[in-house]
Scaffold this active site. Structure first.
Site, short mmCIF file in Angstrom:
data_model
loop_
_atom_site.label_atom_id
_atom_site.label_comp_id
_atom_site.label_asym_id
_atom_site.label_seq_id
_atom_site.Cartn_x
_atom_site.Cartn_y
_atom_site.Cartn_z
N HIS A 1 14.86 10.38 42.91
CA HIS A 1 13.53 10.98 43.14
C HIS A 1 12.85 10.18 44.24
CE1 HIS A 1 9.47 12.43 42.51
NE2 HIS A 1 9.93 13.35 41.67
N ARG B 1 14.16 17.09 46.78
CA ARG B 1 14.10 15.66 46.48
C ARG B 1 15.16 14.85 47.21
NH1 ARG B 1 13.05 16.11 39.90
NH2 ARG B 1 10.85 16.70 40.07
N HIS C 1 16.81 9.32 39.00
CA HIS C 1 15.92 10.15 38.20
C HIS C 1 16.64 11.12 37.27
CE1 HIS C 1 12.39 12.29 36.97
NE2 HIS C 1 12.72 13.41 37.60
N HIS C 2 17.68 11.77 37.74
CA HIS C 2 18.28 12.84 36.94
C HIS C 2 19.78 12.91 37.21
CE1 HIS C 2 17.73 16.63 34.61
NE2 HIS C 2 18.82 17.01 35.26
N ARG D 1 2.09 15.74 45.51
CA ARG D 1 2.39 16.34 46.82
C ARG D 1 2.15 17.85 46.78
NH1 ARG D 1 8.17 15.22 47.45
NH2 ARG D 1 8.10 14.36 45.34
N GLU E 1 5.60 15.08 41.38
CA GLU E 1 5.67 15.98 42.52
C GLU E 1 4.42 16.84 42.63
OE1 GLU E 1 9.47 18.39 44.37
OE2 GLU E 1 9.63 17.05 42.67
N ARG F 1 18.60 18.88 41.64
CA ARG F 1 17.69 19.63 40.78
C ARG F 1 16.34 19.82 41.43
NH1 ARG F 1 13.74 18.37 37.44
NH2 ARG F 1 14.20 16.14 37.37
#
Length: 927
Positions: A719, A756, A859-860, A735, A732, A899
């Site tokens: 991220h 991302r 992050h993921h 932004r 997010e 993602r």
């Protein structure tokens, strides 16, 4: 004292009105008016149901001016069109034999701009309320104050025309009238401000015009009351002797009653906390003969007959009940019978109790709602002692249990206790007793303390439950046979458990961590869905195909398209499923990689994770679904190729077998498992992770032992905006709300709303490998998550852009042109420099200004076990593993190589529901 002889004695008010008894329903915010402040049919039913035996009902406050509403769904009395609706309430109350009194007010500086069309609220002086993010109001001019007094008079006249027996002037709760009397909010130097004599001018003027309107249009016995807050915590602020000064002046002018505004009728000073004398005692002792002739209403924590008796004994002339009248519409009747009452309500009782839907969702009522069906757990009656283990303290609590309820939680006196922990304990104790469960929301600002207490209570329940099994001749190690075991308590696991339960299954949730919520609780931005009712209400034209195309592109076309199609088609239904379960995501923003606003979040624009988990947990509690914390599943058991249960290990390293007919695995990804991350992506060595430590890939390992296939394990997302010292994810939505990214050189360097992976790569290419996310107060006020970052202490802020630049060591000569150029792009809605086509919402121009230093973080994990569109776990040969489903980040295929922000929350809810439904159906077919 005989309650019948006093509480139900008539009382004659100074201006001649006769109340048949001394019981009053307090004015309470219902938030149930129409958008324009008019009355709904539900409100008529609500007030009618509570009228009758009770002496008077004080109807919730109505704002007298279109800049006056202090909360959503407020009622209005600012124009004559409101009279017919308000008249219906008055008629409904009076037809049952109770007096109808209408409270009138103006919120002043406590009004949020979004409630008045984005306008700035007004107040005596341009001084903001002492709360985070409060708007600085516009100071009323002398002529505007004169007009405001007139508007109060007009409101009184409308109340008379609507048939009310009286009005209550709302001079409490830090609203406008109190603001004029407060030295904190009133810094004027004209006749409306100065010493307390002058600061009393406005409330006196309101009372004066109320008298004039009553004399002109009402009966001689028209009731005029005044509500007051006895003290302010602010410095400078109203102190008790100031209040007595004001009340004496008001009494001399003529009042029918004065009405304390407090959380408890026995409350002592909030300023001098060492003085435990109830304020009512100080009031009676210091009042003059003239004020003594004015009846006084006590309010706060009045529920049972004993409370009424104690309040009257203390010297109150009338006693008002609030929450008790919500839970018990016939409260006054039950008081006459001396019934023992509590404030809990069955979660499906709303219609029977005639409570409007918005009030049912209001926090005041929400804490009172519980499921009253028998718990699935049985306890051995007794008191169980447990330790609360905090870093600096080891405290003891006693948990008292009946056969199926927590009856009390007490804490052993300890000299090391501080005031903060005592307050946390009392608040959390109340929540757990009402819910009959330790699984309640933590106290804001005291998460560690809350979780430690919840864990201790949970241990006591587990011990007692085992003792009950032993006392009835059973073996606690044999356990219960469940239809469905759900492994993991994040959003996917909770959604699955709720759906499985509602399909008729007996469900248990097993969580390896000491708290509920998993990684979901850290989610910030929202939930993506296309073609929802909320988009349509906002005029947003969206569709599943566009959502599919953009998610596929964002995933670099590596997504499993069958799963993705099911995902986008199911998303609107998942939004509706959440709303049906009291979790409404009605505000909409945008994330990187999307071309349209489709990211659904809470109406107050707060982070989605905590809101989602809180709502799901309430559903878990109301259904009495068993949750085992600090319990690790070490093996999924099979017998004759059929699922038969799981082997678990608790925090004391004791192993037991839990029998089950089907399994849902929702354990999350593996971002916190450094060894596993580096196995697939060695170049990520040294990156921080936004994930909690339970995201260790345990579910993938469990399922691989059953022969499950895996997909996309190398696809690990970083991220772009992570605060590096705390690993805090900067949402997010910041932004998406209009913020920009600037380098240390003070320049934008990339399209902030790209996906991302691309934004992260751009930051890594900078010389410092860090960037600043920069925004102003307009963006902050529309994104509540920003307030959380400010509280955490890693936000740099300054009143001007130049001051902020100096603070973060950026040359203002470079930064100012950057901001000017971006603001120009906003004005023409075209970013020529970087091609940003979305979230060009507002120019960055309104101080204070904010900046957060960020860099990418792990992050993921897009990869995981393979599933089909029903969330069934598939073997390496793509055949289903019978009796096993999975949902959330433990699975792979949906997101491809990257993602899109907002797709994870949609993923966990959509496939959590699918998994829970299918697991329940499978288990029931095996009965």
């Amino acid at each position: 004292m005989n309650i019948q002889n006093l509480a139900f004695e008539p009382i004659k008010l100074p201006r001649g009105a006769l109340l048949k008894n001394r019981l009053v329903m307090a004015p309470m915010t219902t938030s149930s008016g129409f958008y324009d402040g008019s009355v709904t049919d539900d409100l008529i039913s609500y007030y009618s149901e509570r009228a009758g035996t009770i002496g008077a009902i004080i109807v919730e406050c109505c704002y007298i001016d279109n800049k006056g509403p202090a909360f959503p769904g407020a009622l209005a009395i600012d124009n004559d069109k409101m009279i017919p609706g308000l008249a219906r309430i008055a008629k409904a109350i009076k037809s049952k034999g109770s007096k109808a009194i209408l409270q009138i007010y103006h919120g002043g500086r406590m009004v949020e701009p979004e409630l008045i069309g984005g306008k700035t609220p007004v107040a005596p002086s341009a001084v903001a309320a002492p709360r985070e993010g409060a708007t600085t109001p516009i100071e009323l001019t002398a002529s505007e104050i004169d007009m405001m007094v007139t508007k109060f008079g007009d409101a009184v006249n409308r109340a008379i025309k609507a048939g009310y027996d009286g009005v209550e002037i709302h001079g409490a709760n830090t609203y406008l009238i109190q603001q004029f009397f407060s030295p904190h909010s009133n810094r004027r130097e004209d006749k409306w401000g100065g010493d307390r004599e002058k600061r009393a001018t406005f409330p006196m003027a309101i009372l004066d015009i109320t008298h004039k309107m009553a004399e002109r249009s009402a009966n001689d016995n028209f009731i005029i009351g005044y509500r007051f807050s006895p003290e302010e915590i602010e410095v400078p602020g109203i102190r008790f002797d100031d209040t007595m000064f004001l009340l004496e002046k008001l009494a001399a002018q003529g009042l029918d009653y004065v009405h304390f505004s407090m959380g408890h009728y026995k409350r002592s000073s909030i300023v001098n906390t060492e003085d435990m004398t109830p304020l009512i005692t100080k009031f009676i002792k210091s009042r003059s003969e003239a004020l003594a002739k004015v009846p006084v209403i006590g309010v706060g924590s009045v529920v049972n007959t004993a409370d009424v008796e104690q309040a009257l004994d203390l010297g109150y002339d009338l006693v008002a009940a609030g929450k008790a009248c919500i839970a018990h519409p016939d409260w006054a009747d039950k008081i006459t019978q001396n019934e023992e009452l509590d404030l809990s309500m069955d979660y499906n009782q709303r219609i029977a109790l005639k409570v409007p839907e918005p009030l049912w969702r209001f926090s005041l009522v929400d804490a009172m709602i519980r499921e009253v069906q028998p718990t699935t757990r049985n306890y051995k009656v007794g008191v169980y002692q447990e330790k609360i283990e905090l870093e600096a303290q080891k405290l003891k609590i006693n948990v008292e249990l009946s056969t199926d309820r927590i009856t009390d939680i007490t804490m052993t006196v300890d000299d090391s206790l501080d005031v903060d922990f005592t307050t946390t304990f009392e608040e959390l104790r109340t929540r757990m007793l009402v819910a009959n469960s330790p699984y309640v929301d933590a106290i804001a600002g005291a998460t560690a303390q809350s979780e430690a207490l919840k864990k201790a209570v949970s241990r006591a329940l587990t011990t007692s439950s085992k003792d009950h099994i032993i006392s009835t001749g059973g073996n606690p190690n044999e356990g219960v046979v469940y239809d469905v075991v759900v492994i993991g308590s994040g959003g996917a696991g909770l959604s699955a458990a709720i759906q499985a339960h509602d399909e008729g299954a007996n469900v248990v949730i097993i969580e390896q961590m000491p708290t509920i919520g998993g990684n979901t609780v850290k989610a910030s931005v929202g939930m993506n869905a296309a073609g929802t009712i909320y988009q349509k209400l906002k005029g947003i034209d969206d569709n599943a195909q566009l959502f599919f195309d953009e998610s596929l592109k964002g995933g670099q076309f590596k997504n499993d398209q069958e799963l993705l199609r099911s995902f986008v088609d199911s998303a609107p239904l998942a939004i509706e499923w959440l709303a049906d379960h009291g979790i409404e995501l009605c505000d909409i923003t945008i994330t990187g990689g999307m071309s349209i606003d489709r990211t659904h979040r809470p109406g107050d624009r707060s982070a989605v994770g905590g809101y989602l988990i809180s709502g799901l947990v309430k559903n878990i509690v109301s259904r009495q679904i068993e949750v085992l914390l600090d319990t690790k599943v070490i093996e999924i058991l099979t017998e004759n190729n059929e699922i038969c249960g799981v082997r678990v290990e608790d925090e004391y390293n004791e192993q037991t077998i839990i029998k089950a007919k089907s399994i849902v695995v929702a354990t999350g990804g593996f971002s916190a498992n450094k060894k596993m991350v580096l196995e697939y992506r060695p170049e990520l060595d040294g990156f921080v992770t936004t994930n909690h430590k339970g995201a260790n890939g345990s579910g993938i390992s469990l399922l691989q032992k059953l022969g499950s296939g895996v997909v996309d394990l190398k696809e690990i997302q970083i991220h772009p905006t992570v605060e590096q010292t705390t690993s805090y994810l900067i949402s997010e939505s910041i932004r998406g709300g209009g913020a920009i990214l600037v380098s240390q050189a003070g320049r934008r360097f990339y399209n902030e709303m790209e996906t991302r992976d691309k934004v992260s790569a751009a930051i890594i290419e900078l010389p410092e490998k860090t960037a600043w996310i920069l925004f102003d107060d307009q963006i902050r006020s529309n994104n509540k998550a920003a307030d959380e970052y400010i509280e955490q202490g890693f936000v740099q802020q300054a009143p001007t852009l130049e001051a902020l630049a100096k603070k973060i060591n950026i040359d203002i000569k470079a930064l100012q042109p950057t901001i000017d150029k971006f603001n120009q792009a906003v004005s023409i809605q075209h970013d020529e420099e970087f091609g940003r086509a979305t979230a060009l919402r507002v120019p960055i121009e309104k101080g204070p200004f904010y900046a957060i230093l960020i860099a990418p973080g792990i992050h993921h994990t897009m990869g995981g076990v393979t599933i089909d569109t029903d969330a069934t776990v598939l073997k390496t040969n793509r055949r289903p593993i019978r009796g096993v489903w999975a949902a959330g980040e433990v699975t792979g295929g949906i997101h491809g190589a990257n993602r899109i922000g907002g797709n994870a929350v949609a993923d966990i809810v959509i496939f959590g529901i699918k998994a829970g439904r299918q697991a329940a159906i499978y288990a029931q077919n095996k009965r």
